[in-house]
Design a protein around this motif. Structure first.
Motif, PDB file in Angstrom:
ATOM      1  N   PRO A  25       0.935  -0.952   0.002  1.00 12.30           N
ATOM      2  CA  PRO A  25       0.169   0.110  -0.057  1.00 12.30           C
ATOM      3  C   PRO A  25       0.896   1.131  -0.094  1.00 12.30           C
ATOM      4  CG  PRO A  25      -0.539  -1.468   1.769  1.00 12.30           C
ATOM      5  CD  PRO A  25       0.652  -2.072   1.025  1.00 12.30           C
ATOM      6  N   ARG A  26       0.407   2.247  -0.584  1.00 10.27           N
ATOM      7  CA  ARG A  26       1.364   3.468  -0.659  1.00 10.27           C
ATOM      8  C   ARG A  26       1.248   4.146   0.406  1.00 10.27           C
ATOM      9  NH1 ARG A  26       2.180   5.089  -6.243  1.00 10.27           N
ATOM     10  NH2 ARG A  26       3.535   6.775  -5.496  1.00 10.27           N
ATOM     11  N   THR A  27       2.221   4.760   0.877  1.00  6.91           N
ATOM     12  CA  THR A  27       2.317   5.429   2.158  1.00  6.91           C
ATOM     13  C   THR A  27       2.911   6.848   1.777  1.00  6.91           C
ATOM     14  OG1 THR A  27       4.665   4.827   2.701  1.00  6.91           O
ATOM     15  CG2 THR A  27       2.935   3.462   3.503  1.00  6.91           C
TER      16      THR A  27
END
Ligand SMILES: [Zn+2]
Length: 284
Positions: free
Chosen positions: A270-272
């Motif tokens: 997941p992009r953070t």
């Protein structure tokens, strides 16, 4: 750094020298950490030209293919690549050139057949991570675009039990697929070098920087940068003495090539907002 278990990285490239320029840093860095590294090259770079007028072949009478095979073998050695495979296609040459029309050219190869060949290698080598070009093939080279297309398809097909290219090998779904990205500062330097060489040249560059917000992954390769450049220059016939790669100061090398950048295409975390710093994140 301790490596958990049998980590394998596969890089899929079109021609000799692409492995060093595009992924030399990650190949040598991960090999040093105990990761198995696999290089797949689709052609032998048959249409490459000798870029250095002062170049003297190691033996008289060698063809460009033989010269480039030797150079690649040297680069494979420098980068400590575990296994090298060649898919056996012919270099198509730059976009729009005669080589594109050759029935044997990689860019004209049957898609399903080429995917089948790569699926066999993926199922045999069982990499967790596969790296190749983006859909523009970095700068529009038809062989790079073809490598992108077959690699993206083979990544999925290799894990599909219903896909059977008569190999008898068990399906293998690699965890992640990455595309090579071109960061802004490197693009800026490429543009400057082009302007300097030919100030009249205002045509748009075929190389396009990857938008910063699309780059998911930044791998620091400063510790192995000398080896990366040794591997690049192992392709002696392809880099003239005045090539800008050879003129970089150590500081410029670090600023422009101190990291290799990628866009995660499959199996992404997941992009953070933070860029990943390890292709095997989640596997260690
Ligand atoms: Zn290439």
């Amino acid at each position: 750094m301790a490596v958990k278990e049998n980590l394998t990285l596969m890089a899929v490239h079109a021609h000799p020298d692409d492995e060093a320029i595009g992924t030399g840093g990650i190949l040598v860095k991960y090999a040093a950490e105990g990761v198995r590294t696999i290089l797949v090259t689709c052609t032998r770079g048959e249409l490459g030209e000798i870029q250095d007028p002062t170049y003297v072949p190691p033996e008289p009478g060698l063809s460009i293919t033989q010269i480039r095979e030797r150079e690649l073998a040297r680069a494979v050695d420098i980068l400590k690549i575990g296994t090298y495979h060649n898919l056996g296609y012919k270099d198509s040459g730059m976009a729009g050139t005669q080589g594109n029309e050759d029935p044997l050219a990689f860019c004209r190869a049957d898609h399903a057949q080429a995917v089948g060949k790569l699926v066999q290698l993926i199922r045999r080598e069982r990499p967790q991570v596969i790296v190749t070009y983006d859909e523009n093939g970095i700068y529009g080279h038809p062989d790079h675009i073809k490598a992108h297309q077959i690699c993206s398809a083979a990544f999925l097909a290799a894990g599909d039990a219903a896909y059977e290219p008569a190999s008898g090998l068990a399906p293998w779904q690699a965890a992640k697929l990455y595309y090579i990205a071109i960061p802004g500062p490197r693009m800026k330097k490429i543009r400057e070098e082009r302007q300097e060489k030919n100030p009249e040249d205002n045509a748009p560059s075929s190389i396009v920087a990857t938008p910063e917000d699309q780059i998911t992954t930044r791998i620091d390769v400063t510790g192995v940068l000398d080896r990366k450049f040794d591997a690049i220059f192992a392709h002696r016939s392809q880099f003239a003495a005045d090539h800008w790669f050879r003129r970089l100061t150590p500081e410029q090398r670090i600023a422009i090539f101190g990291a290799e950048y990628f866009v995660c295409a499959q199996g992404c975390a997941p992009r953070t907002g933070e860029k990943e710093s390890d292709l095997f994140s989640g596997w260690r």
